[in-house]
Design an enzyme around this catalytic site. Structure first.
Site, PDB file in Angstrom:
ATOM      1  N   ASP A  63      -0.534   7.394   0.315  1.00  0.00           N
ATOM      2  CA  ASP A  63       0.690   7.130  -0.452  1.00  0.00           C
ATOM      3  C   ASP A  63       0.998   8.343  -1.329  1.00  0.00           C
ATOM      4  OD1 ASP A  63       2.683   6.167  -2.198  1.00  0.00           O
ATOM      5  OD2 ASP A  63       1.795   4.164  -2.263  1.00  0.00           O
ATOM      6  N   HIS A 103       1.999   3.825   1.606  1.00  0.00           N
ATOM      7  CA  HIS A 103       2.929   3.134   0.712  1.00  0.00           C
ATOM      8  C   HIS A 103       3.613   2.002   1.486  1.00  0.00           C
ATOM      9  CE1 HIS A 103       5.435   2.959  -2.913  1.00  0.00           C
ATOM     10  NE2 HIS A 103       6.405   2.576  -2.097  1.00  0.00           N
ATOM     11  N   SER A 154       5.749  -1.583  -5.340  1.00  0.00           N
ATOM     12  CA  SER A 154       6.531  -0.354  -5.418  1.00  0.00           C
ATOM     13  C   SER A 154       7.403  -0.349  -6.677  1.00  0.00           C
ATOM     14  CB  SER A 154       7.344  -0.184  -4.133  1.00  0.00           C
ATOM     15  OG  SER A 154       7.871   1.118  -4.018  1.00  0.00           O
TER      16      SER A 154
END
Length: 321
Positions: free
Chosen positions: A251, A281, A154
């Site tokens: 995501d 995600h 991320s």
């Protein structure tokens, strides 16, 4: 492809399968909640490491994981996720231990400064400082192997990608980069359909991403477009280290992650890009509770190992009789 049922069950269990709350919680509340979530999804038996020790490098807190048995090993600098706002050395302990065990690498996790107290470029500068220190001391990190890589998930993957660009410009060799669902374009001008298609209902929401970006880079479009913040917008991607990239089909960042993989490929960089259709995600965090997430993490880690330990990763040759 439908959402993986185990992922759906985990998200429902933790109440993250709906829209983002309005207003979004403050940073302190979010950090506490993220630490609680990380403890809840952590494996019951964390992957073993030869040793784990907290330290400070270049003025930045780090946690160093060393494999067993000791000896020459690759060094991997790991930047944790959390939208530049949450996350710490504890929340990402499991993935660092897994990298240490499965890659047989010395993993250096970076406890970089967080927004909004420390906006861009603080996190980037911390990660770069640690990476430079590790790359400059192979005898301490890797037993002199000299094999050095960057990794993150991320926002941490964004930082790892940005650091890879800086080290390329400085002529510092980087053997590989592992990027799990990075945000690669912080400007909001890319027109990525997945930001609308997956805006709510899949854990991380588009509203939360946009809020975190605002906390990190502020309202200045020039700051968001800086290649140190948005790796996709860097002037050139030529000469970067080979990359292993993974993103889930549900995501919000899916399309800009894939855009970054294409940009690297078009620049002649070796890329192993993976779209996991049923995942969301943050799937690295779900690995202990969802077999599909665990399989994705295993694949990404295995491919990083192949880049860092090509001889060890190759099947043994038959011995002539």
């Amino acid at each position: 492809m439908a959402l993986d049922p185990d992922i759906a069950a985990v998200m429902h269990r933790f109440g993250v399968d709906g829209p983002a709350p309005v207003p979004l919680p403050g940073a302190a509340e979010r950090r506490a909640g993220h630490r609680e979530f990380a403890r809840a999804v952590a494996p019951e038996a964390p992957p073993p490491a030869g040793s784990v020790a907290d330290d400070t490098l270049a003025g930045v807190p780090v946690r160093i994981y060393r494999p067993r048995p000791p000896g020459p090993a690759p060094a991997v600098v790991y930047c944790h996720g959390g939208g530049f706002v949450v996350g710490d050395l504890d929340t990402h302990d499991a993935i660092c231990r897994r990298l240490c065990r499965d890659v047989e690498a010395v993993v250096i996790a970076v406890g970089y400064r967080l927004a909004p107290e420390h906006p861009f470029p603080a996190a980037y500068e911390d990660c770069l400082a640690v990476a430079r220190h590790v790359a400059g001391h192979p005898e301490r990190f890797g037993g002199g192997s000299g094999v050095f890589a960057l990794a993150g998930d991320s926002a941490g993957a964004t930082l790892a990608a940005a650091v890879a660009l800086a080290l390329r410009d400085a002529g510092t060799p980087v053997a590989a980069q592992l990027l799990a669902y990075p945000v690669t374009d912080l400007t909001g001008r890319g027109g990525y359909p997945s930001m609308e298609e997956n805006a709510t209902g899949y854990g991380m929401t588009t509203a939360a991403i946009e809020n975190d970006i605002l906390l990190y880079v502020g309202n200045d479009p020039g700051t968001a477009a800086d290649g140190r913040a948005s790796p996709l917008l860097a002037e050139s991607h030529r000469g970067l280290a080979p990359a292993v990239i993974g993103v889930g089909g549900f995501d919000p960042l899916r399309d800009q992650v894939l855009a970054y993989a294409r940009a690297l490929e078009e620049a002649g960089v070796t890329v192993r890009s993976h779209l996991y259709p049923g995942l969301v995600h943050g799937f690295v965090d779900y690995a202990a509770l969802a077999p599909a997430a665990d399989a994705a993490v295993a694949e990404l880690v295995r491919e990083l190992r192949t880049l860092l330990r090509p001889a060890a990763a190759a099947p043994p040759r038959a011995v002539p009789r």
